[in-house]
Write an enzyme that holds these catalytic residues in place. Structure first.
Site, PDB file in Angstrom:
ATOM      1  N   GLY A   1      20.505 -30.588  27.197  1.00  0.00           N
ATOM      2  CA  GLY A   1      20.389 -30.320  28.627  1.00  0.00           C
ATOM      3  C   GLY A   1      19.036 -30.750  29.161  1.00  0.00           C
TER       4      GLY A   1
ATOM      5  N   GLY B   1      16.059 -29.884  32.398  1.00  0.00           N
ATOM      6  CA  GLY B   1      15.588 -28.917  33.378  1.00  0.00           C
ATOM      7  C   GLY B   1      14.324 -29.423  34.036  1.00  0.00           C
TER       8      GLY B   1
ATOM      9  N   MET C   1      11.302 -28.659  33.516  1.00  0.00           N
ATOM     10  CA  MET C   1      10.154 -28.825  32.636  1.00  0.00           C
ATOM     11  C   MET C   1      10.370 -29.872  31.546  1.00  0.00           C
ATOM     12  SD  MET C   1       8.676 -24.979  32.152  1.00  0.00           S
ATOM     13  CE  MET C   1       7.281 -25.630  31.234  1.00  0.00           C
TER      14      MET C   1
ATOM     15  N   VAL D   1      16.068 -30.558  26.488  1.00  0.00           N
ATOM     16  CA  VAL D   1      16.336 -29.773  25.289  1.00  0.00           C
ATOM     17  C   VAL D   1      17.276 -30.583  24.397  1.00  0.00           C
ATOM     18  CG1 VAL D   1      17.202 -27.612  24.339  1.00  0.00           C
ATOM     19  CG2 VAL D   1      16.052 -27.621  26.556  1.00  0.00           C
TER      20      VAL D   1
ATOM     21  N   ASP E   1      12.793 -15.867  34.700  1.00  0.00           N
ATOM     22  CA  ASP E   1      13.911 -16.714  35.120  1.00  0.00           C
ATOM     23  C   ASP E   1      15.178 -16.329  34.366  1.00  0.00           C
ATOM     24  OD1 ASP E   1      15.134 -18.669  36.661  1.00  0.00           O
ATOM     25  OD2 ASP E   1      14.698 -20.275  35.230  1.00  0.00           O
TER      26      ASP E   1
END
Length: 537
Positions: free
Chosen positions: A15, A17, A19, A22, A130
């Site tokens: 995935g 995101g 930042m 992954v 989060d």
């Protein structure tokens, strides 16, 4: 060829995101892990590097209860990476969207599991900041809370107040207002996540992010459809005033009647996997919950702060889920394991040849047995035991030469009696006594020592504290590069020691196990497994 970062081989993207990315990665010990590669623009920022190191140190303090623990982290040039345990299973958002809302025992187990994770996170001085359905993975053994990527230390209020971080639908009112945060913000998010899981709806509705944030600060959540018992706990967690919300520990006590933290995870696992020892639970209600709330328009709402003060990535709205009828195998863990065992039993495995890897010992294939001046070695059932006289050290060779290049050596061992240390060694020679020893002591100290028979050896790392257990899995890597040997040691899947040797380094040869006693008493160490394989395979 697959990319390698920090000794971890990237296998596929899991995935992306804000930042970074992954990846599913292979560990140097042959296992799987989730490796988060931080975006290079962030990794090059000195301020981010300091914050990254601080957050990693904080995340390492988090107990493993219902989380994906941090295994390793580092910064290599422009690449900063964080390695956590790989959790196989869908995230909660995906599961609810495909399976429908949870109810009964499944919802209760989810609530307990996430509350347990928050207790561990807050106990380490960390705020998640989060918590949302996509950060809760549904493993066969229960929920696991992941992604502390924007977590901050509790004391770091100044940084916390400089930006609004998080996902709008699950933000606490004080988070919306950009105020300094406390663990109560995670408790609010817990309430929102459980409400979503039990109803299939966002508790404050969907629509434009600004409107969702306004409802969070000004309106009550919509909780119809939740069972009465869990609804009362969720209502308290979603209180507007953070001072009146329960702590994560209080949530846990309300849910399981004061059961201690470790036992709570066992409750989750029994319920989640449908173990015969668990109390029978009703099956989840898979019917989609209706949502009569009208779809809001996108007009600005009076009194809301302008959206320009919030990152566009943060404000990306999460769409309202549309539950489907396809059934998700919630309790497939035990059945899946049984099926895997049955399939494995039906497969004919070719005999291990002299050239095949990995080499896995049964300790009956020419391992040295008998007594010597320093102690004795014997086969004990399927294991191998070294009994060491006071002040002595025994080291035994595996009946297999190391491959050329780097090598991974691993063993599972127990200090059954006495005091001392034990572990594995590599790049050794039975004739000269040369070897690199990787040891863990009964008190949990780890060392890497370059040894030669008749000398005290040169300590290359340690002694240093590590989290040991009654039974420890010790994994060592000896790798050659640029005229030196790189040495790394893992204890129970955690990287605990690193060193290098450029002073007449030893090359590939033999490897094996070792044990040493204290000065005044004998020690007995049992090795239940031993494996040897080329590095990178």
């Amino acid at each position: 060829m697959n990319e390698v970062i920090g000794g971890y081989t990237l296998r596929r993207l899991l995935g992306r995101g804000g930042m970074g990315e992954v990846h599913l990665a292979s560990t140097p010990t042959g296992g799987l892990a989730a490796l988060k590669v931080i975006h290079p623009t962030l990794a090059r920022d000195p301020a981010f590097r300091r914050r990254f190191e601080r957050e990693v140190a904080a995340a390492r303090r988090v107990a493993r209860f219902c989380t994906a623990p941090v295994l390793d982290a580092g910064i290599d040039g422009d690449v900063a990476y964080l390695v956590t345990e790989y959790v196989k299973g869908p995230d909660l958002a995906q599961a609810v969207n495909e399976q429908g809302p949870l109810s009964g025992g499944n919802l209760e187990a989810l609530a307990v599991g996430i509350a347990t994770a928050l207790s561990a996170i807050h106990g380490a001085g960390v705020i998640h900041r989060d918590l949302k359905p996509s950060n809760v993975l549904l493993s066969p053994l229960g929920p696991r809370v992941i992604d502390f990527g924007i977590a901050q230390l509790v004391e770091n209020d100044s940084l916390a107040s400089q930006a609004i971080l998080g996902t709008p639908a699950f933000m606490a009112p004080e988070q919306v207002r950009g105020e300094p945060l406390t663990p109560a913000a995670d408790v609010f998010a817990w309430g929102g996540v459980i409400a979503f899981a039990g109803t299939g709806r966002l508790p404050f509705g969907g629509g434009a992010p600004g409107e969702v944030l306004y409802r969070i600060t000004q309106e009550e959540p919509r909780l119809d459809g939740l069972d009465d018992g869990i609804r009362q706990v969720v209502e308290r967690a979603l209180a507007k005033d953070p001072r009146v919300r329960p702590t994560a520990q209080r949530l846990l006590a309300d849910l399981v009647g004061g059961t201690r933290l470790a036992t709570a995870t066992e409750v989750v696992e029994r319920t989640w996997t449908g173990s015969p020892t668990a109390h029978p639970r009703p099956a989840p209600d898979l019917r989609p919950a209706p949502d009569p709330r009208p779809v809001p328009d996108s007009r600005p709402v009076p009194g809301m702060p302008p959206a320009s003060g919030i990152s566009p990535a943060v404000l990306a709205p999460e769409p309202e889920p549309r539950p489907k009828r396809r059934r998700w195998p919630w309790a497939a863990g035990a059945a899946g394991l049984a099926l895997a065992v049955a399939v494995a039993a039906a497969v004919t495995v070719p005999a291990l040849s002299q050239e095949s890897w990995p080499y896995e010992a049964d300790f009956g294939d020419s391992w040295e047995l008998g007594s010597s001046e320093g102690g004795s070695a014997r086969q004990a059932g399927s294991g191998y035991e070294l009994t060491v006289k006071p002040g002595w050290r025994l080291w035994k060779s595996a009946p297999r030469q190391e491959p050329e290049g780097g090598v991974i050596v691993s063993a599972k061992a127990t200090l059954a009696e006495g005091t001392g240390e034990y572990g594995v060694w590599c790049h050794g020679s039975a004739s000269s006594g040369d070897r690199y020893e990787f040891g863990v002591s009964g008190s949990g100290k780890v060392t890497i020592v370059k040894r030669r028979t008749g000398t005290r050896g040169t300590t290359l790392y340690g002694p240093a504290d590590a989290q040991s257990a009654a039974v420890n899995r010790v994994v060592a890597e000896c790798g050659e590069s640029g005229g030196k040997v790189t040495l790394r040691m893992w204890l129970n899947e955690r990287l605990v020691a690193e060193a290098s040797d450029a002073d007449a380094p030893y090359g590939p040869g033999e490897s094996g196990v070792h044990a040493a006693s204290g000065a005044t008493a004998s020690a007995r160490v049992r090795f239940d497994s031993f494996a040897l394989r080329p590095a990178g395979k």
